[in-house]
Scaffold this active site. Structure first.
Site, PDB file in Angstrom:
ATOM      1  N   ASP A   1      27.616  10.945 -26.228  1.00  0.00           N
ATOM      2  CA  ASP A   1      27.714  12.278 -25.771  1.00  0.00           C
ATOM      3  C   ASP A   1      28.599  12.187 -24.533  1.00  0.00           C
ATOM      4  O   ASP A   1      28.279  12.758 -23.444  1.00  0.00           O
ATOM      5  CB  ASP A   1      26.258  12.536 -25.221  1.00  0.00           C
ATOM      6  CG  ASP A   1      26.253  14.136 -25.284  1.00  0.00           C
ATOM      7  OD1 ASP A   1      27.124  14.922 -25.601  1.00  0.00           O
ATOM      8  OD2 ASP A   1      25.252  14.590 -24.567  1.00  0.00           O
TER       9      ASP A   1
ATOM     10  N   LYS B   1      31.179  13.541 -22.176  1.00  0.00           N
ATOM     11  CA  LYS B   1      31.719  14.965 -22.033  1.00  0.00           C
ATOM     12  C   LYS B   1      31.764  14.938 -20.333  1.00  0.00           C
ATOM     13  O   LYS B   1      30.936  14.109 -19.633  1.00  0.00           O
ATOM     14  CB  LYS B   1      30.845  16.021 -22.421  1.00  0.00           C
ATOM     15  CG  LYS B   1      29.581  15.889 -22.173  1.00  0.00           C
ATOM     16  CD  LYS B   1      28.485  17.155 -22.645  1.00  0.00           C
ATOM     17  CE  LYS B   1      26.932  17.004 -22.452  1.00  0.00           C
ATOM     18  NZ  LYS B   1      26.263  18.029 -23.121  1.00  0.00           N
TER      19      LYS B   1
ATOM     20  N   ASN C   1      28.353  14.910 -18.228  1.00  0.00           N
ATOM     21  CA  ASN C   1      27.695  13.565 -18.397  1.00  0.00           C
ATOM     22  C   ASN C   1      28.434  12.432 -17.223  1.00  0.00           C
ATOM     23  O   ASN C   1      27.930  11.580 -17.312  1.00  0.00           O
ATOM     24  CB  ASN C   1      27.533  13.016 -19.422  1.00  0.00           C
ATOM     25  CG  ASN C   1      26.317  13.718 -20.248  1.00  0.00           C
ATOM     26  OD1 ASN C   1      25.738  14.654 -19.528  1.00  0.00           O
ATOM     27  ND2 ASN C   1      26.314  13.743 -21.588  1.00  0.00           N
TER      28      ASN C   1
ATOM     29  N   ASP D   1      23.080  10.292 -18.672  1.00  0.00           N
ATOM     30  CA  ASP D   1      22.382  11.016 -19.854  1.00  0.00           C
ATOM     31  C   ASP D   1      22.661   9.963 -21.063  1.00  0.00           C
ATOM     32  O   ASP D   1      23.702  10.064 -21.997  1.00  0.00           O
ATOM     33  CB  ASP D   1      23.165  12.152 -20.026  1.00  0.00           C
ATOM     34  CG  ASP D   1      22.411  13.082 -21.128  1.00  0.00           C
ATOM     35  OD1 ASP D   1      21.269  12.632 -21.722  1.00  0.00           O
ATOM     36  OD2 ASP D   1      23.002  14.339 -21.437  1.00  0.00           O
TER      37      ASP D   1
ATOM     38  N   THR E   1      28.177  16.558 -28.524  1.00  0.00           N
ATOM     39  CA  THR E   1      28.388  18.101 -28.106  1.00  0.00           C
ATOM     40  C   THR E   1      29.798  18.468 -28.911  1.00  0.00           C
ATOM     41  O   THR E   1      30.806  17.552 -28.708  1.00  0.00           O
ATOM     42  CB  THR E   1      28.791  17.765 -26.706  1.00  0.00           C
ATOM     43  OG1 THR E   1      27.508  17.409 -26.079  1.00  0.00           O
ATOM     44  CG2 THR E   1      29.298  19.233 -26.117  1.00  0.00           C
TER      45      THR E   1
HETATM   46  N1  LIG Z   1      21.642  10.445 -11.750  1.00  0.00           N
HETATM   47  C1  LIG Z   1      21.807  11.632 -11.381  1.00  0.00           C
HETATM   48  N2  LIG Z   1      22.496  12.099 -10.150  1.00  0.00           N
HETATM   49  C2  LIG Z   1      22.877  13.010  -9.866  1.00  0.00           C
HETATM   50  N3  LIG Z   1      22.881  14.254 -11.001  1.00  0.00           N
HETATM   51  C3  LIG Z   1      22.334  14.032 -12.198  1.00  0.00           C
HETATM   52  C4  LIG Z   1      21.880  12.448 -12.568  1.00  0.00           C
HETATM   53  N4  LIG Z   1      21.525  12.574 -13.718  1.00  0.00           N
HETATM   54  C5  LIG Z   1      21.573  13.748 -14.094  1.00  0.00           C
HETATM   55  N5  LIG Z   1      22.316  14.754 -12.949  1.00  0.00           N
HETATM   56  C6  LIG Z   1      22.525  15.985 -13.251  1.00  0.00           C
HETATM   57  O1  LIG Z   1      21.636  16.891 -14.189  1.00  0.00           O
HETATM   58  C7  LIG Z   1      22.193  17.189 -15.424  1.00  0.00           C
HETATM   59  C8  LIG Z   1      21.564  16.990 -16.634  1.00  0.00           C
HETATM   60  O2  LIG Z   1      21.311  15.834 -16.755  1.00  0.00           O
HETATM   61  P1  LIG Z   1      21.307  15.217 -18.366  1.00  0.00           P
HETATM   62  O3  LIG Z   1      22.702  15.435 -18.844  1.00  0.00           O
HETATM   63  O4  LIG Z   1      20.824  13.826 -18.226  1.00  0.00           O
HETATM   64  O5  LIG Z   1      20.216  16.179 -18.977  1.00  0.00           O
HETATM   65  P2  LIG Z   1      19.961  16.314 -20.401  1.00  0.00           P
HETATM   66  O6  LIG Z   1      18.702  16.866 -20.923  1.00  0.00           O
HETATM   67  O7  LIG Z   1      20.271  15.120 -21.311  1.00  0.00           O
HETATM   68  O8  LIG Z   1      21.209  17.265 -20.664  1.00  0.00           O
HETATM   69  P3  LIG Z   1      22.057  17.942 -22.065  1.00  0.00           P
HETATM   70  O9  LIG Z   1      21.077  18.668 -22.707  1.00  0.00           O
HETATM   71  O10 LIG Z   1      23.100  18.788 -21.612  1.00  0.00           O
HETATM   72  O11 LIG Z   1      22.771  16.691 -22.763  1.00  0.00           O
HETATM   73  C9  LIG Z   1      23.742  16.264 -15.354  1.00  0.00           C
HETATM   74  O12 LIG Z   1      24.758  17.103 -16.116  1.00  0.00           O
HETATM   75  C10 LIG Z   1      23.749  16.288 -13.706  1.00  0.00           C
HETATM   76  O13 LIG Z   1      24.587  17.350 -13.332  1.00  0.00           O
END
Ligand SMILES: Nc1ncnc2c1ncn2[C@@H]1O[C@H](COP(=O)(O)OP(=O)(O)OP(=O)(O)O)[C@@H](O)[C@H]1O
Length: 526
Positions: free
Chosen positions: A278, A280, A283, A296, A326
């Site tokens: 994933d 992008k 992430n 992520d 994605t």
């Molecule tokens: N360790 C971190 N520190 C700061 N911000 C974070 C961190 N982890 C995630 N985020 C923020 O939160 C957002 C969403 O997190 P993540 O991508 O892990 O969720 P997701 O549910 O898997 O999203 P998606 O459905 O888009 O794949 C990230 O794009 C980032 O902006």
């Protein structure tokens, strides 16, 4: 052959000074920040106002040009999870849906390593953390900046709604997505549920087992009646997506720097048998010093093999089949439902580099069908703009090959290492048009000291090309206001228990999710 191309580039006297903004990554001077081993953990009590800012640091609070056209690729519209026809169903105890029935390393609770802890006793719980603000929103819940009520340390808390994971996508997802998904696992609810559970545990399991300076760290995980929680290292510099939105495109030296850091993380993951799947800009986060950190791992997959680098050796190939990721950054073999290996991550790297240089990924569209049509129509590959340097054009061409057999096998041709050369050279003759030069020696990486980078010293002692402006860690200044202004109150309470029995026969399906990093690991990063 890249060597001859590079010689050609040298012959043409490609002038760095004309083509690139000079970046020399000087040593950071932080007087009041306690450094960790790799430079990505932070001491939160300190005043960082006098942080030495790199000469190339770009102010990120509205002074630069804004490019509001960039849209998030999947935060709200999740790429449909399809199961290709003739794929054998698998149980969540660890048999993957592969035609040859190879056993894969299970990422389900039963097989988790000794870092598992008692579900009741040793783990943390929601009351231990005070919410500060929302950082992001994913498919299964929010990511919230939280403060440990005992230590005042900051963490990024990723919340996953159990109900979202348990309920079949045909119920939870939008009508539009159902239409896109008409050939999918509509009548395959158990398989879909197994996959979502497997992915949920995979993120917790993979993050608890790996340690790399360019990969986010997991400190705790736990769950309550309604949600699962991952307590991650807070990466305060925001998403690469955010910085791209601010600046539109990045100069080639900056792109090469990020390409090296991402490659370093991907190569490490692949050597551990993990396919990331994933990649992008959303992430890729920037830490306080401007180094890139992958987050992520919700779509990552671990195989039984620790190394899958040799695609020519069928015994060592780990084929995956789930159509996941994605679409804009996804390899064609995934979009087409074909078997794929870790090589798909290198195609995604090509898409990400293209995006950083051009301002959008090579193929855009609302769903995977539109994108795959575009990929198939463009027989010669994506249009690469004339204004890019020969080096950039060359690496994009090598990574964005539609056919996996022609794509650069970066894991195999990573770097020249002693004894391996003999084996690689002997295969070179058979490999025809396949690129057999070494990735780390590519012209675009001429300024990268790979030993320094791979040892983690570069991340620890230097600043990246964009140093995020951070006046107060709790303000999350480098995150989109769309998220930081969101209310977290309703998300920050354990709601009524969901009736697990209504969606599954096994009430214990989240058992074993809780985890606590070792004391020495926690100390090392705080
Ligand atoms: N360790 C971190 N520190 C700061 N911000 C974070 C961190 N982890 C995630 N985020 C923020 O939160 C957002 C969403 O997190 P993540 O991508 O892990 O969720 P997701 O549910 O898997 O999203 P998606 O459905 O888009 O794949 C990230 O794009 C980032 O902006």
């Amino acid at each position: 052959m890249i060597f001859s191309l590079d010689e050609e580039i040298h012959r043409l006297s490609l002038d760095d000074n004309k083509n690139d903004i000079k970046v020399d990554y000087p040593i950071a001077i932080y007087d009041d920040i306690v450094h960790d081993q790799y430079g990505s953990a932070i001491t939160y009590g300190g005043n960082i106002d006098h942080l030495s800012v790199h000469p190339n640091a770009i102010p990120l609070n509205g002074t630069g040009p804004t490019h509001t056209m960039r849209r998030r690729s999947s935060a709200y519209s999740k790429f449909p999870i399809l199961t290709p026809p003739n794929t054998r169903r698998f149980s969540i105890t660890g048999i993957d849906a592969t035609p040859n029935g190879l056993n894969r390393l299970s990422t389900t609770p039963q097989n988790m390593n000794s870092s598992n802890i008692s579900e009741n006793g040793l783990s943390r719980n929601l009351c231990d953390f005070k919410p500060v603000r929302v950082l992001g929103q994913g498919a299964y819940g929010k990511v919230i900046l939280v403060k440990d009520t005992n230590t005042s340390k900051l963490y990024a808390m990723k919340q996953l709604q159990k109900a979202e994971i348990l309920i079949s996508p045909t119920v939870a997802d939008s009508k539009k997505e159902e239409e896109e998904n008409n050939s999918s696992d509509d009548n395959d609810t158990d398989n879909g549920l197994s996959k979502r559970l497997e992915r949920t545990f995979a993120e917790r399991s993979i993050l608890s087992e790996i340690e790399h300076p360019n990969i986010v760290k997991l400190f705790y995980s736990f769950h309550d009646n309604s949600k699962l929680y991952l307590l991650l290292q807070y990466i305060p510099g925001g998403e690469l997506f955010y910085h791209l939105k601010e600046h539109g495109t990045l100069d080639e030296t900056t792109v090469s720097f990020y390409a090296a850091e991402i490659s370093c993380a991907l190569k490490f993951l692949h050597s551990k048998g993990v396919v990331y799947r994933d990649l992008k800009p959303e992430n890729c986060l920037l830490n306080q010093r401007g180094h890139l950190v992958l987050t992520d791992f919700g779509l990552s997959k671990k195989s039984a093999h620790d190394s899958m680098a040799d695609e020519e050796d069928p015994e060592n190939v780990k084929a995956l089949y789930s159509i996941i990721g994605t679409p804009e950054y996804c390899a064609p073999e995934i979009l087409l439902g074909k078997a794929y290996t870790q090589n798909c991550d290198w195609y995604s790297l090509g898409c990400l580099l293209y995006d950083m240089l051009v301002g959008k990924p090579p193929y855009t569209g609302n769903n995977h069908k539109v994108i795959i049509n575009k990929i198939q129509q463009n027989k010669q590959g994506p249009k690469i703009p004339f204004y890019l340097s020969e080096g950039m054009k060359d690496i994009l061409n090598a990574l964005l090959k539609k056919e996996t057999s022609k794509r650069w096998n970066v894991d195999k041709y990573w770097a020249k290492i002693g004894g391996n050369n003999k084996t690689i050279k002997s295969k070179k003759k058979k490999s025809g048009n396949v690129r057999t030069s070494f990735f780390t020696e590519h012209f675009i990486f001429r300024k990268i000291d790979w030993k320094f980078l791979q040892s983690g010293q570069m991340q620890k002692t230097t600043l990246g090309p964009i140093v995020p402006v951070i006046t107060d860690l709790e303000l999350a200044e480098n995150f989109d206001a769309e998220f930081t202004s969101m209310s977290y109150e309703e998300n920050y309470a354990d709601s009524r228990p969901i009736n697990i029995n209504s969606v599954s026969k096994s009430p214990d399906m989240f058992k074993g999710f809780s985890y606590k990093a070792s004391g020495s690991y926690l100390e090392k990063y705080f």
